[in-house]
Design a protein around this motif. Structure first.
Motif, PDB file in Angstrom:
ATOM      1  N   ALA A  56      45.849  37.880  47.726  1.00 36.95           N
ATOM      2  CA  ALA A  56      47.335  38.167  47.042  1.00 36.95           C
ATOM      3  C   ALA A  56      47.381  37.858  46.079  1.00 36.95           C
ATOM      4  O   ALA A  56      47.957  37.380  44.975  1.00 36.95           O
ATOM      5  N   ILE A  57      46.494  36.435  45.775  1.00 38.29           N
ATOM      6  CA  ILE A  57      46.492  35.384  44.381  1.00 38.29           C
ATOM      7  C   ILE A  57      46.017  35.024  44.406  1.00 38.29           C
ATOM      8  O   ILE A  57      46.007  35.160  43.049  1.00 38.29           O
ATOM      9  N   VAL A  58      44.174  36.432  44.325  1.00 45.76           N
ATOM     10  CA  VAL A  58      43.576  36.207  42.910  1.00 45.76           C
ATOM     11  C   VAL A  58      43.051  37.166  42.558  1.00 45.76           C
ATOM     12  O   VAL A  58      42.514  37.474  41.156  1.00 45.76           O
ATOM     13  N   ASP A  59      43.650  38.428  43.155  1.00 43.08           N
ATOM     14  CA  ASP A  59      43.477  39.798  42.808  1.00 43.08           C
ATOM     15  C   ASP A  59      43.269  40.084  41.882  1.00 43.08           C
ATOM     16  O   ASP A  59      43.246  40.935  40.408  1.00 43.08           O
ATOM     17  N   GLU A  60      44.968  40.181  40.766  1.00 42.84           N
ATOM     18  CA  GLU A  60      45.801  40.424  39.479  1.00 42.84           C
ATOM     19  C   GLU A  60      44.813  39.960  38.581  1.00 42.84           C
ATOM     20  O   GLU A  60      44.452  40.311  38.412  1.00 42.84           O
ATOM     21  N   PRO A  61      45.011  38.252  39.034  1.00 45.05           N
ATOM     22  CA  PRO A  61      43.981  37.861  37.555  1.00 45.05           C
ATOM     23  C   PRO A  61      42.318  37.769  37.377  1.00 45.05           C
ATOM     24  O   PRO A  61      42.374  38.572  36.392  1.00 45.05           O
ATOM     25  N   LEU A  62      41.667  38.066  38.647  1.00 47.61           N
ATOM     26  CA  LEU A  62      40.320  38.718  38.667  1.00 47.61           C
ATOM     27  C   LEU A  62      40.191  40.494  37.956  1.00 47.61           C
ATOM     28  O   LEU A  62      39.225  40.246  37.613  1.00 47.61           O
ATOM     29  N   ASN A  63      41.434  41.025  38.406  1.00 50.72           N
ATOM     30  CA  ASN A  63      40.962  42.218  38.159  1.00 50.72           C
ATOM     31  C   ASN A  63      41.782  42.726  36.952  1.00 50.72           C
ATOM     32  O   ASN A  63      40.813  43.188  35.949  1.00 50.72           O
ATOM     33  N   LYS A  64      42.324  41.735  36.278  1.00 54.55           N
ATOM     34  CA  LYS A  64      42.514  41.626  34.337  1.00 54.55           C
ATOM     35  C   LYS A  64      41.501  41.337  33.832  1.00 54.55           C
ATOM     36  O   LYS A  64      40.751  41.885  33.176  1.00 54.55           O
ATOM     37  N   ILE A  65      40.626  40.340  34.238  1.00 58.86           N
ATOM     38  CA  ILE A  65      39.622  40.042  33.723  1.00 58.86           C
ATOM     39  C   ILE A  65      37.619  41.397  33.655  1.00 58.86           C
ATOM     40  O   ILE A  65      37.497  40.815  32.600  1.00 58.86           O
ATOM     41  N   LEU A  66      37.898  41.844  34.867  1.00 57.45           N
ATOM     42  CA  LEU A  66      36.744  42.659  34.935  1.00 57.45           C
ATOM     43  C   LEU A  66      37.272  43.825  34.084  1.00 57.45           C
ATOM     44  O   LEU A  66      36.436  44.985  33.635  1.00 57.45           O
ATOM     45  N   THR A  67      38.372  44.132  34.057  1.00 60.03           N
ATOM     46  CA  THR A  67      38.952  45.065  32.872  1.00 60.03           C
ATOM     47  C   THR A  67      38.826  44.885  31.635  1.00 60.03           C
ATOM     48  O   THR A  67      38.330  45.251  31.006  1.00 60.03           O
ATOM     49  N   VAL A  68      38.867  43.746  31.167  1.00 57.40           N
ATOM     50  CA  VAL A  68      38.586  42.687  29.797  1.00 57.40           C
ATOM     51  C   VAL A  68      37.114  43.483  29.633  1.00 57.40           C
ATOM     52  O   VAL A  68      36.525  44.126  28.795  1.00 57.40           O
ATOM     53  N   LEU A  69      36.414  43.266  30.931  1.00 61.05           N
ATOM     54  CA  LEU A  69      34.802  42.592  30.350  1.00 61.05           C
ATOM     55  C   LEU A  69      33.789  43.908  30.503  1.00 61.05           C
ATOM     56  O   LEU A  69      33.489  44.813  29.868  1.00 61.05           O
ATOM     57  N   GLN A  70      35.154  45.335  31.455  1.00 62.25           N
ATOM     58  CA  GLN A  70      34.724  46.508  31.578  1.00 62.25           C
ATOM     59  C   GLN A  70      34.054  47.644  29.987  1.00 62.25           C
ATOM     60  O   GLN A  70      33.806  48.214  29.761  1.00 62.25           O
ATOM     61  N   GLN A  71      36.282  46.958  29.641  1.00 60.02           N
ATOM     62  CA  GLN A  71      36.003  47.517  28.438  1.00 60.02           C
ATOM     63  C   GLN A  71      35.152  47.109  26.884  1.00 60.02           C
ATOM     64  O   GLN A  71      34.673  47.431  26.488  1.00 60.02           O
ATOM     65  N   HIS A  72      34.910  46.036  27.825  1.00 60.45           N
ATOM     66  CA  HIS A  72      33.742  45.491  26.472  1.00 60.45           C
ATOM     67  C   HIS A  72      32.207  46.009  26.801  1.00 60.45           C
ATOM     68  O   HIS A  72      32.429  46.283  25.747  1.00 60.45           O
ATOM     69  N   PHE A  73      31.934  46.136  27.762  1.00 60.71           N
ATOM     70  CA  PHE A  73      30.967  47.015  28.229  1.00 60.71           C
ATOM     71  C   PHE A  73      30.866  48.139  27.618  1.00 60.71           C
ATOM     72  O   PHE A  73      29.949  48.617  26.726  1.00 60.71           O
ATOM     73  N   ALA A  74      31.539  48.933  27.522  1.00 63.13           N
ATOM     74  CA  ALA A  74      31.994  50.097  26.886  1.00 63.13           C
ATOM     75  C   ALA A  74      32.085  50.199  25.426  1.00 63.13           C
ATOM     76  O   ALA A  74      31.181  51.307  24.935  1.00 63.13           O
ATOM     77  N   GLU A  75      33.165  49.265  25.272  1.00 63.63           N
ATOM     78  CA  GLU A  75      32.733  49.294  23.669  1.00 63.63           C
ATOM     79  C   GLU A  75      31.324  49.226  22.965  1.00 63.63           C
ATOM     80  O   GLU A  75      30.611  49.961  21.836  1.00 63.63           O
ATOM     81  N   ASP A  76      30.814  48.432  23.432  1.00 64.02           N
ATOM     82  CA  ASP A  76      29.810  47.785  23.160  1.00 64.02           C
ATOM     83  C   ASP A  76      28.207  48.762  23.231  1.00 64.02           C
ATOM     84  O   ASP A  76      26.685  49.093  22.461  1.00 64.02           O
ATOM     85  N   GLU A  77      28.331  49.778  25.106  1.00 60.29           N
ATOM     86  CA  GLU A  77      27.513  51.323  25.226  1.00 60.29           C
ATOM     87  C   GLU A  77      27.938  51.508  23.445  1.00 60.29           C
ATOM     88  O   GLU A  77      26.504  52.694  23.565  1.00 60.29           O
TER      89      GLU A  77
END
Length: 205
Positions: A56-77
């Motif tokens: 409940a403390i870490v999931d929200e900030p962690l998931n936001k970071i993971l989402t940005v990384l996934q978007q970056h990877f998708a753009e790099d593809e």
């Protein structure tokens, strides 16, 4: 806000303090609930267990970071390496976005990085590195296809993935000032990108 939401928020606020001080393993649910003016039953009601409370403390900030990384990877593809030209600062937006997310909830990130041993999050950095390596391998293979006589240096790919992620970890753990972090990450990112472009491939034998 109803009393259930208030009680849940109290538990999260108190848990954050206890996790920061004692770490996940030594954190006492009895102390957390007592500090919140509630019983341990409330923890199990809202979060099921201590892992759920940490989530409940870490999931929200962690998931936001993971989402940005996934978007970056998708753009790099979609990148065309036959015409790609790197210029200084072309990854600043990504770096600034990641730093902003990290510092938006600084305490949660410190708990995740330094205080989560014994929880389901204790290997989170290794998991992010693995995710990064999986995506960077695909990108490096496309890069190699665009340059005759080259192939992916898998050792350097693995090494760079560790260095990339740990650069952000080091920044967060050693620089508490958000503005300084935002300034410093740009030079770090430029170093990482140039290194990746120059050393991720090697000559065919």
């Amino acid at each position: 806000m109803n009393y259930k939401s208030e009680n849940r928020d109290k538990l999260i606020k108190c848990a954050k303090k206890v996790f920061l001080t004692n770490g996940f393993t030594k954190a006492s649910l009895r102390k957390i609930s007592s500090d919140a003016g509630l019983t341990t039953g409330a923890v199990y009601f809202f979060f099921k267990d201590k892992d759920g409370l940490l989530g409940a403390i870490v999931d929200e900030p962690l998931n936001k970071i993971l989402t940005v990384l996934q978007q970056h990877f998708a753009e790099d593809e979609q990148e065309d390496f036959t015409s790609y030209v790197h210029f200084e600062g072309d990854h600043d937006e990504l770096a600034e976005t990641l730093v902003s997310l990290m510092y938006d909830d600084y305490d949660a990130m410190i708990i995740l990085l330094q205080k989560s041993a014994g929880s389901r999050y204790e290997n989170i950095i290794d998991r992010i590195i693995s995710l990064t390596e999986e995506n960077y391998l695909e990108m490096a293979q496309k890069y190699a296809e665009a340059i005759k006589g080259k192939h992916v240096n898998t050792y350097m790919l693995h090494w760079f993935c560790h260095v990339h992620i740990n650069a952000f970890v080091h920044l967060l753990e050693h620089e508490k000032n958000r503005d300084n972090a935002m300034k410093n990450i740009k030079s770090v990112m430029e170093f990482l990108i140039c290194g990746w472009m120059n050393f991720i491939l090697e000559d065919d034998e």
